[in-house]
Design an enzyme around this catalytic site. Structure first.
Site, PDB file in Angstrom:
ATOM      1  N   CYS A   5       0.852  -1.188   0.000  1.00  0.00           N
ATOM      2  CA  CYS A   5       0.000   0.000   0.000  1.00  0.00           C
ATOM      3  C   CYS A   5       0.899   1.254   0.000  1.00  0.00           C
ATOM      4  CB  CYS A   5      -0.954  -0.043   1.186  1.00  0.00           C
ATOM      5  SG  CYS A   5      -2.177   1.283   1.246  1.00  0.00           S
ATOM      6  N   ASP A  30      -9.453  -3.135  -7.142  1.00  0.00           N
ATOM      7  CA  ASP A  30      -8.968  -2.118  -6.203  1.00  0.00           C
ATOM      8  C   ASP A  30      -9.734  -0.817  -6.446  1.00  0.00           C
ATOM      9  OD1 ASP A  30      -7.487  -0.165  -4.786  1.00  0.00           O
ATOM     10  OD2 ASP A  30      -5.648  -1.353  -4.990  1.00  0.00           O
ATOM     11  N   HIS A  60      -8.018  -3.995  -3.045  1.00  0.00           N
ATOM     12  CA  HIS A  60      -6.820  -3.440  -2.418  1.00  0.00           C
ATOM     13  C   HIS A  60      -6.490  -4.265  -1.174  1.00  0.00           C
ATOM     14  CE1 HIS A  60      -3.928  -0.205  -1.871  1.00  0.00           C
ATOM     15  NE2 HIS A  60      -4.205  -0.233  -0.576  1.00  0.00           N
TER      16      HIS A  60
END
Length: 299
Positions: free
Chosen positions: A176, A233, A268
């Protein structure tokens, strides 16, 4: 004597020679140690899926790394026997170095690596104590300059060498927030051999503290990067991923050797096994690819 004062002249010279773009402060560290458990902002933890990797055959503990302004808290895991280990820098999500990131270090150590996860927000506060993600982003994450982060990673790489790491086998992986940093580091450090970026942002708004995005540095990549992204995502569009793929073909030799894998239905943070976003099949395939990538690239 304070470890920051013991920082060798060689390390100081290396730190100064590798100054990346972006503001770099001289402030000291307000967080001096790592806590156990998971970040409050990601509670409750999905205990049924969270992987717990043991320490048998490893040296695994909190450490302090000399850096500009003092001592940076970090977690380090490596095999308990041997020397001259290849080093992997493990870069945190926005939630800091909590149990998931420590476990990643232990997984890598069981593969023969010295894995180091520095707490890169430690000059500004403790991300694990925030129970609100928006507050965490506003009060802490947004204040951390890229230049300072990358310089701290340079210090980690130098420290790893002093701790028995092989200076010619350096890699980086990040998740991330850390995935974006992994791309940037591979464009800055002359000795990094390979990177693996898990769903790190590729483009977006720029500020004085975050002046470049990964798509801006493809011409400067010094090491090939394996990008692992989720097709579902909500924060990183497939348009953005495709733009990065195209940019890589026009970048440096390392950029052209890079690769991006998209897991069609993965959201994600699909590797974060302690969160509802975890997707086992994609996570396991991505981890297999990570190990193969580092081995193939000489890390």
């Amino acid at each position: 004597m304070n470890a920051g004062r013991e920082w060798s002249e060689t390390m100081k010279a290396e730190w100064n020679s590798l100054q990346p773009t972006g503001e770099i402060s001289r402030r000291g560290f307000v967080v001096s140690s790592l806590a156990a458990g998971f970040a409050l902002a990601v509670q409750p933890v999905m205990a049924q899926t969270a992987i717990k990797t043991g320490t048998d055959g490893l040296e695994a503990s909190d450490v302090k790394i000399p850096a500009q302004g003092g001592e940076m808290p970090a977690y380090r895991a490596r095999p308990s026997k041997g020397k001259n280990w290849p080093t992997i820098l493990v870069i945190q999500e926005i939630f800091g170095v909590h149990d998931y990131i420590k476990d990643i270090c232990r997984r890598l150590a069981h593969q023969g690596y010295q894995a180091i996860a520095p707490e890169l927000y430690a000059r500004y506060g403790d991300p694990r104590k925030y129970d609100d993600i928006q507050l965490l982003m506003r009060e802490l994450v947004s204040k951390v300059p890229d230049g300072e982060v990358l310089a701290d990673l340079d210090a980690c790489a130098a420290w790893a060498q002093q701790q028995g790491g092989d200076p010619e086998r350096l890699g980086i992986t990040g998740f991330c927030w850390g995935g974006r940093i992994a791309w940037l580091f591979c464009a800055r450090h002359p000795k990094v051999k390979a990177g693996v970026a898990w769903y790190g942002r590729l483009e977006g708004d720029k500020t004085a503290l975050t002046p470049q995005n990964p798509i801006d540095v493809v011409g400067e990549l010094k090491a090939p990067v394996l990008g692992l992204y989720g097709g579902a995502d909500a924060g990183i569009s497939q348009e953005s991923v495709e733009k990065m793929r195209k940019a890589l073909t026009q970048g440096s030799a390392a950029a052209k050797a890079s690769e991006i894998i998209v897991y069609k239905d993965a959201p994600h943070a699909f590797h974060a096994d302690y969160r509802p976003s975890f997707r086992r099949e994609a996570a396991e395939d991505g981890w297999k690819r990570l190990l193969e990538w580092f081995k193939k690239k000489g890390v």
